[in-house]
Design an enzyme around this catalytic site. Structure first.
Site, PDB file in Angstrom:
ATOM      1  N   CYS A   1       0.823  -1.206   0.000  1.00 21.92           N
ATOM      2  CA  CYS A   1       0.000   0.000   0.000  1.00 21.92           C
ATOM      3  C   CYS A   1       0.865   1.267   0.000  1.00 21.92           C
ATOM      4  O   CYS A   1       1.348   1.664  -1.048  1.00 21.92           O
ATOM      5  CB  CYS A   1      -0.980  -0.061   1.169  1.00 21.92           C
ATOM      6  SG  CYS A   1      -2.434   0.947   0.837  1.00 21.92           S
TER       7      CYS A   1
ATOM      8  N   HIS B   1      -3.457  -4.915   0.352  1.00 20.21           N
ATOM      9  CA  HIS B   1      -2.881  -5.452   1.593  1.00 20.21           C
ATOM     10  C   HIS B   1      -2.896  -6.979   1.501  1.00 20.21           C
ATOM     11  O   HIS B   1      -3.801  -7.625   2.025  1.00 20.21           O
ATOM     12  CB  HIS B   1      -3.707  -4.986   2.798  1.00 20.21           C
ATOM     13  CG  HIS B   1      -3.480  -3.555   3.124  1.00 20.21           C
ATOM     14  ND1 HIS B   1      -2.469  -3.142   3.952  1.00 20.21           N
ATOM     15  CD2 HIS B   1      -4.109  -2.437   2.707  1.00 20.21           C
ATOM     16  CE1 HIS B   1      -2.480  -1.825   4.031  1.00 20.21           C
ATOM     17  NE2 HIS B   1      -3.465  -1.365   3.286  1.00 20.21           N
TER      18      HIS B   1
ATOM     19  N   GLU C   1      -1.360  -9.135   3.045  1.00 22.94           N
ATOM     20  CA  GLU C   1      -1.263  -9.831   4.340  1.00 22.94           C
ATOM     21  C   GLU C   1      -2.638 -10.216   4.879  1.00 22.94           C
ATOM     22  O   GLU C   1      -2.763 -11.143   5.678  1.00 22.94           O
ATOM     23  CB  GLU C   1      -0.509  -8.964   5.356  1.00 22.94           C
ATOM     24  CG  GLU C   1      -1.229  -7.728   5.891  1.00 22.94           C
ATOM     25  CD  GLU C   1      -1.150  -6.494   4.978  1.00 22.94           C
ATOM     26  OE1 GLU C   1      -0.860  -6.662   3.776  1.00 22.94           O
ATOM     27  OE2 GLU C   1      -1.410  -5.375   5.465  1.00 22.94           O
TER      28      GLU C   1
HETATM   29  N1  GLN Z   1      -1.825   6.676   2.982  1.00 25.57           N
HETATM   30  C1  GLN Z   1      -2.010   5.958   1.779  1.00 25.57           C
HETATM   31  C2  GLN Z   1      -3.399   6.163   1.195  1.00 25.57           C
HETATM   32  O1  GLN Z   1      -4.291   6.596   1.852  1.00 25.57           O
HETATM   33  C3  GLN Z   1      -1.738   4.488   1.968  1.00 25.57           C
HETATM   34  C4  GLN Z   1      -2.726   3.824   2.864  1.00 25.57           C
HETATM   35  C5  GLN Z   1      -2.253   2.504   3.388  1.00 25.57           C
HETATM   36  O2  GLN Z   1      -1.090   2.199   3.375  1.00 25.57           O
HETATM   37  N2  GLN Z   1      -3.187   1.708   3.884  1.00 25.57           N
HETATM   38  O3  GLN Z   1      -3.622   5.857   0.053  1.00 25.57           O
END
Ligand code: GLN
Length: 599
Positions: free
Chosen positions: A417, A546, A548
């Site tokens: 992410c 994500h 994970e």
């Molecule tokens: N801050 C970033 C976004 O909002 C990544 C979010 C995250 O890593 N879950 O897109």
């Protein structure tokens, strides 16, 4: 009176009765059994791990189970909670942001849960207030009892109808004695009466202290807290005692005596090396039989299914314990002091390590301390790095330094992410020459906003629920590294939680400079996976998702498997060995199949 009769007599909403028990359509009284798990003494005892392990040993016997976590807080979901205080925010396929325990349930039970499996006081009270405005309480003053408790009971019965489970596992958040969860406890007390004696099993998890100064286990805090549970009208059928070491017979006897529970139903639940060992520990202690007896479920037990499940699971545990090759992975983050903020990543690495015969050790590296000058020294002992999800500006420069180092020094890299977004910023700055490339999350007016807010998220105001959340399909480029990792699949499903994305205007320039976007949304110009080709780097993969969140013990997530394999090679294990350690219980592609389709 049988439970059917009681439910029928109180099922209607009326203003001339003190009862308020709305029953969902299709609910069959007595069809579903309920196990309720309460925490006493203190939080952090691993109630979710305990409850999910208990659910698993019943599931192994061929029973269908469905869990629900009842949270005391007023947030409607966990989306706005700080992971530093509450642990990671887990995201379900339907987009629900919830407590990390739901991740434990999904992994332990290999089930995809939904928003019905997670309730908060915020949800319960919102529904009550909506009903009040619609006049559904027929002129009654709306009260904690019966209306709010009625709403809780409705949630449990709704889950029973929709899941069609044999047993619903209800985990009440917090500890007995908290103001926030008192009405949940009251609701299950009422409901056990309505549903009938054989349909409810109350389990209290308690804590046995062992002060160093005394060198022996003491049960007084547990006794006092179990009394509180009695005072709330709940007499537990089973007591599980958490402790660092096995709980002595003497202590269990004391608990049995003071809490008025037979000694055979007071169990020790001490620390273990992996959470996946706990189901077998509970089974060994006989807790499964105690629940089956209490709920009169012996007719549903399928011994063959249990034996098969046990052998698969114990194979996993012996592989985990016997993993031959130590390998160290660095996690670069800002909450590195609190492991719970990265619970699913830790789990995913355990699954992947077990799969490829690696004993994964973690090194927590605070990104705020990393610079171009010290990064080589800081990463000297790691065989691969992960930059996990994150928000805000803190530690971003350190993450950029780390990614640059990994990219230039063939150090295996997995970006998750934010870890993908920062990899794009790093590439834009250091390879494409856009020295001011940034994300508008970090620098709203930057000249090269390679990461910008998603168009559809711009319209949404406020912090709650304004992210792109849940499971989405990802179209993989045929022949890419990532597609290869997923057994040459062209479409996978991953879970997301983000507000920003790669700005499509920069894609041509980034691609021309060698960055490969190998996973994209099938319906929007959203880049979901990037990679560097094998010829350039042994393992450089990042995803907007994500991964994970969808790793399971027996079906490890392929991106983590890929990372651990690459790290093994980096650590000196020959590529042939690193590439050839599939789980014994299923073919590689079978496990990939489950990991991707169950996401
Ligand atoms: N801050 C970033 C976004 O909002 C990544 C979010 C995250 O890593 N879950 O897109």
């Amino acid at each position: 009176m049988g439970s059917e009769k009681i439910l029928a007599s109180i099922g209607e909403v009326s203003d001339d009765t003190e009862f308020f028990t709305p029953i969902p359509t299709g609910y069959v009284p007595g069809r579903t059994k309920y196990v309720v798990v309460f925490g006493t003494v203190m939080s952090g005892l691993g109630k979710g791990i305990f409850s999910s392990s208990l659910a698993k040993i019943l599931q192994d016997k061929g029973l269908s189970v469905s869990p629900i976590k009842l949270e005391g807080y007023f947030n409607r979901d966990s989306g706005t909670l700080n992971p530093y205080r509450h642990g990671e925010v887990f995201v379900l396929d339907d987009g629900m942001e919830c407590d990390m325990d739901l991740g434990t349930y999904e992994r332990m039970l290999n089930l995809d849960l939904t928003r019905l499996n997670f309730a908060t006081s915020g949800q319960i009270f919102s529904r009550v207030l909506e009903k009040e405005r619609k006049g559904l309480y027929l002129g009654r003053d709306v009260q904690m009892i019966p209306h709010v408790t009625g709403e809780v009971k409705l949630r449990l019965r709704e889950l029973a109808v929709v899941s069609d489970a044999d047993v619903i596992f209800v985990e009440i958040g917090g500890t007995v004695g908290d103001v926030e969860n008192a009405y949940y406890i009251e609701a299950v007390r009422e409901m056990s009466h309505e549903e009938g004696r054989d349909n409810f099993c109350f389990v209290a998890l308690t804590y046995i202290i062992e002060p160093r100064i005394l060198g022996e286990q003491k049960s007084k805090p547990a006794q006092l807290n179990l009394k509180l549970l009695n005072a709330a009208g709940i007499h537990p059928h089973i007591i599980a005692c958490r402790a660092s070491d096995p709980v002595t017979k003497k202590v269990r006897e004391k608990i049995a005596l003071f809490a008025n529970v037979p000694i055979e139903r007071v169990f020790s639940m001490h620390d273990c090396d992996s959470v996946y060992v706990i189901p077998e520990m509970l089974r060994g202690a006989g807790i499964d039989t105690a629940v089956i007896d209490r709920l009169e479920l012996s007719d549903l037990v399928d011994q063959t299914s249990e034996e098969a499940a046990r052998s698969t699971w114990s194979d996993y545990i012996s592989r985990f314990r016997g993993a031959a090759h130590p390998v160290t992975l660095g996690i670069i983050g800002k909450y590195t002091s609190v492991r719970d903020s990265y619970a699913s990543i830790i789990q995913a690495l355990e699954h992947a390590g077990t799969h490829v015969d690696a004993k994964v050790q973690l090194e927590w590296i605070d990104s705020s301390d990393l610079t171009d000058a010290n990064v080589a020294e800081r990463l000297e002992n790691v065989h691969g790095v992960i930059v996990p999800g994150g928000f805000g500006i803190r530690g971003v420069d350190g993450k950029i330094a780390c990614i640059k180092y990994a990219r230039e020094n063939a150090l295996p890299y997995l970006g998750i992410c934010y870890g993908m977004q920062i990899a794009v910023i790093e590439y834009a700055r250091n390879v494409c020459g856009m020295s001011h490339a940034n994300s508008t999350e970090i620098e709203p007016d930057c000249p090269h906003p390679v990461i910008d807010i998603l168009p559809e998220q711009k319209k949404i105001e406020g912090l709650g629920g304004n992210m792109r959340l849940g499971g989405f399909d990802v179209a993989l480029t045929p022949g890419s590294e990532v597609s290869r990792m997923f057994g040459d699949r062209e479409m996978i499903r991953l879970r997301f939680r983000h507000r920003y994305e790669v700005d499509p205007r920069f894609i041509d320039e980034l691609t021309a400079a060698g960055l490969v976007f190998s996973g994209r949304s099938p319906d929007h110009p959203i880049m979901q996976v990037l990679e560097l080709p094998r010829e350039v780097h042994p393992f450089f993969i990042a995803t907007q998702a994500h991964p994970e969140l969808t790793s399971r013990p027996l079906t490890p997530q392929p991106m983590f498997v890929g990372l651990v394999r690459a790290a093994l090679v980096r650590s000196g294990v020959s590529a042939d060995v690193a590439e050839s350690e599939p789980l014994r219980d299923g073919s590689e592609s079978d496990s990939i199949d489950k990991a991707t389709t169950s996401a």
